[in-house]
Scaffold this active site. Structure first.
Site, PDB file in Angstrom:
ATOM      1  N   GLU A  41       0.781  -1.325  -0.104  1.00 41.69           N
ATOM      2  CA  GLU A  41       0.005  -0.073   0.225  1.00 41.69           C
ATOM      3  C   GLU A  41       0.584   1.135   0.420  1.00 41.69           C
ATOM      4  O   GLU A  41       1.897   0.720   0.132  1.00 41.69           O
ATOM      5  CB  GLU A  41      -1.106   0.101   1.374  1.00 41.69           C
ATOM      6  CG  GLU A  41      -2.690  -0.240   1.167  1.00 41.69           C
ATOM      7  CD  GLU A  41      -2.779   0.832   0.604  1.00 41.69           C
ATOM      8  OE1 GLU A  41      -2.922   1.547  -0.261  1.00 41.69           O
ATOM      9  OE2 GLU A  41      -4.026   1.456   0.774  1.00 41.69           O
ATOM     10  N   ASP A  42       0.233   2.294  -1.069  1.00 40.60           N
ATOM     11  CA  ASP A  42       0.846   3.827  -0.374  1.00 40.60           C
ATOM     12  C   ASP A  42       1.909   4.299   1.124  1.00 40.60           C
ATOM     13  O   ASP A  42       2.468   4.787   1.731  1.00 40.60           O
ATOM     14  CB  ASP A  42       0.563   4.656  -1.576  1.00 40.60           C
ATOM     15  CG  ASP A  42      -0.680   4.678  -1.573  1.00 40.60           C
ATOM     16  OD1 ASP A  42      -1.757   4.193   0.003  1.00 40.60           O
ATOM     17  OD2 ASP A  42      -1.699   5.431  -1.926  1.00 40.60           O
TER      18      ASP A  42
ATOM     19  N   LYS B  47       1.525   7.668   8.412  1.00 42.24           N
ATOM     20  CA  LYS B  47       0.810   8.595   9.076  1.00 42.24           C
ATOM     21  C   LYS B  47       0.582   8.410  10.755  1.00 42.24           C
ATOM     22  O   LYS B  47      -0.691   8.169  11.089  1.00 42.24           O
ATOM     23  CB  LYS B  47      -0.626   9.298   9.093  1.00 42.24           C
ATOM     24  CG  LYS B  47      -0.089   9.898   7.880  1.00 42.24           C
ATOM     25  CD  LYS B  47      -1.685  10.964   6.845  1.00 42.24           C
ATOM     26  CE  LYS B  47      -1.147  11.780   5.611  1.00 42.24           C
ATOM     27  NZ  LYS B  47      -2.176  11.989   5.093  1.00 42.24           N
TER      28      LYS B  47
ATOM     29  N   ASP C 134      -2.970   5.952   6.365  1.00 45.53           N
ATOM     30  CA  ASP C 134      -3.575   6.744   7.289  1.00 45.53           C
ATOM     31  C   ASP C 134      -4.752   6.155   8.897  1.00 45.53           C
ATOM     32  O   ASP C 134      -4.190   6.118   9.491  1.00 45.53           O
ATOM     33  CB  ASP C 134      -4.585   6.901   6.678  1.00 45.53           C
ATOM     34  CG  ASP C 134      -4.812   9.056   6.494  1.00 45.53           C
ATOM     35  OD1 ASP C 134      -4.531   9.621   7.451  1.00 45.53           O
ATOM     36  OD2 ASP C 134      -6.025   9.397   6.309  1.00 45.53           O
TER      37      ASP C 134
HETATM   38  P1  5GP Z   1      -6.961   4.787   5.656  1.00 45.43           P
HETATM   39  O1  5GP Z   1      -8.036   3.492   5.087  1.00 45.43           O
HETATM   40  O2  5GP Z   1      -5.651   3.741   5.982  1.00 45.43           O
HETATM   41  O3  5GP Z   1      -7.585   5.723   5.980  1.00 45.43           O
HETATM   42  O4  5GP Z   1      -6.930   4.914   3.860  1.00 45.43           O
HETATM   43  C1  5GP Z   1      -5.762   5.789   3.126  1.00 45.43           C
HETATM   44  C2  5GP Z   1      -5.407   5.946   2.078  1.00 45.43           C
HETATM   45  O5  5GP Z   1      -6.387   6.775   1.905  1.00 45.43           O
HETATM   46  C3  5GP Z   1      -4.675   5.744   0.908  1.00 45.43           C
HETATM   47  O6  5GP Z   1      -3.673   4.795   1.049  1.00 45.43           O
HETATM   48  C4  5GP Z   1      -4.586   7.338   0.421  1.00 45.43           C
HETATM   49  O7  5GP Z   1      -5.218   6.698  -0.891  1.00 45.43           O
HETATM   50  C5  5GP Z   1      -5.214   8.133   0.777  1.00 45.43           C
HETATM   51  N1  5GP Z   1      -4.531   8.978   1.510  1.00 45.43           N
HETATM   52  C6  5GP Z   1      -4.266   9.043   2.877  1.00 45.43           C
HETATM   53  N2  5GP Z   1      -2.903   9.938   3.279  1.00 45.43           N
HETATM   54  C7  5GP Z   1      -3.111  10.242   2.115  1.00 45.43           C
HETATM   55  C8  5GP Z   1      -1.887  11.796   1.893  1.00 45.43           C
HETATM   56  O8  5GP Z   1      -1.603  12.086   2.659  1.00 45.43           O
HETATM   57  N3  5GP Z   1      -2.069  11.888   0.296  1.00 45.43           N
HETATM   58  C9  5GP Z   1      -2.953  10.831  -0.677  1.00 45.43           C
HETATM   59  N4  5GP Z   1      -2.247  11.743  -2.069  1.00 45.43           N
HETATM   60  N5  5GP Z   1      -3.688  10.011  -0.070  1.00 45.43           N
HETATM   61  C10 5GP Z   1      -3.440   9.962   1.231  1.00 45.43           C
HETATM   62 MG    MG Z   2      -4.774   3.967  -1.416  1.00 44.77          MG
END
Ligand code: 5GP
Ligand code: MG
Length: 185
Positions: A107-108, A139, A111
């Site tokens: 995963e990138d 993060k 969050d």
């Molecule tokens: P989570 O389910 O962990 O909240 O979401 C993760 C997803 O939120 C990541 O795969 C990405 O698509 C998006 N995301 C969260 N923070 C960022 C950020 O700072 N920049 C970008 N481009 N995408 C983010």
């Molecule tokens: Mg993503």
């Protein structure tokens, strides 16, 4: 030949992680993965989450010296406006079966953690030999659910970042560095 580094545009505040730093960290992660999976007899199935993980996955996979194949999934997460947090919909599933195989989800960015927590559960239900996770960025201040991460590139503060696969409304993905951005709208 040295390629020109795309300059910061006005909505990009600063470079958080430059291309050289990214390269050496990805090398370190690949070395860890090579070590951890050195005894596998079946190829590791590396599953990238489209589109953000693509640059990380391809850089990482090209440094691997263990048998591996690559595959992708596409998902969409529901909105962040209080509705159904953590619900994830598959737009495209893996081509390969992951049953009885070692799987590494790539995963990138981590969050809230909801996406990876959901994917872990979903993949475990298919009875793979193992499921591990690699994320390029984390993060920590934003976690809402905990999910174990086995390979992590960098911790970053709670700011919106773009580049190296990460976008803002589909832009900036191909920047070779990670930049902090201040969305204008
Ligand atoms: P989570 O389910 O962990 O909240 O979401 C993760 C997803 O939120 C990541 O795969 C990405 O698509 C998006 N995301 C969260 N923070 C960022 C950020 O700072 N920049 C970008 N481009 N995408 C983010
Ligand atoms: Mg993503």
């Amino acid at each position: 030949m040295q390629l020109a580094i795309p300059p910061l545009t006005e909505d990009l505040k600063r470079v958080l992680i430059d291309a050289d730093t990214i390269r050496s960290r990805v090398d370190e992660l690949a070395a860890e993965i090579n070590r951890d999976y050195k005894d596998i007899t079946e190829p590791l199935v590396i599953v990238g989450v489209l589109k953000g993980s693509v640059f990380f996955l391809t850089d990482l996979a090209r440094k691997l010296r263990i048998p591996h194949i690559i595959d992708f999934i596409a998902i969409s997460s529901y909105g962040k406006n209080g509705d159904k947090r953590g619900e994830v919909r598959f737009l495209m599933d893996t081509r390969e079966s992951i049953t009885d195989r070692h799987v590494l989800i790539v995963e990138d960015i981590l969050d809230s953690g909801h996406t990876l927590a959901y994917l872990t559960q979903n993949f475990e239900a298919r009875h793979p030999l193992s499921v591990k996770k690699a994320v390029f960025l984390d993060k920590p201040a934003r976690h809402e659910v905990e999910t174990e991460i086995h390979y992590k590139g960098f911790d970053i503060p709670d700011v919106w970042v773009v580049g190296y696969g990460l976008d803002y409304k589909e832009e900036y993905r191909t920047l070779p560095y990670i930049a902090e951005m201040i969305p204008k709208n």
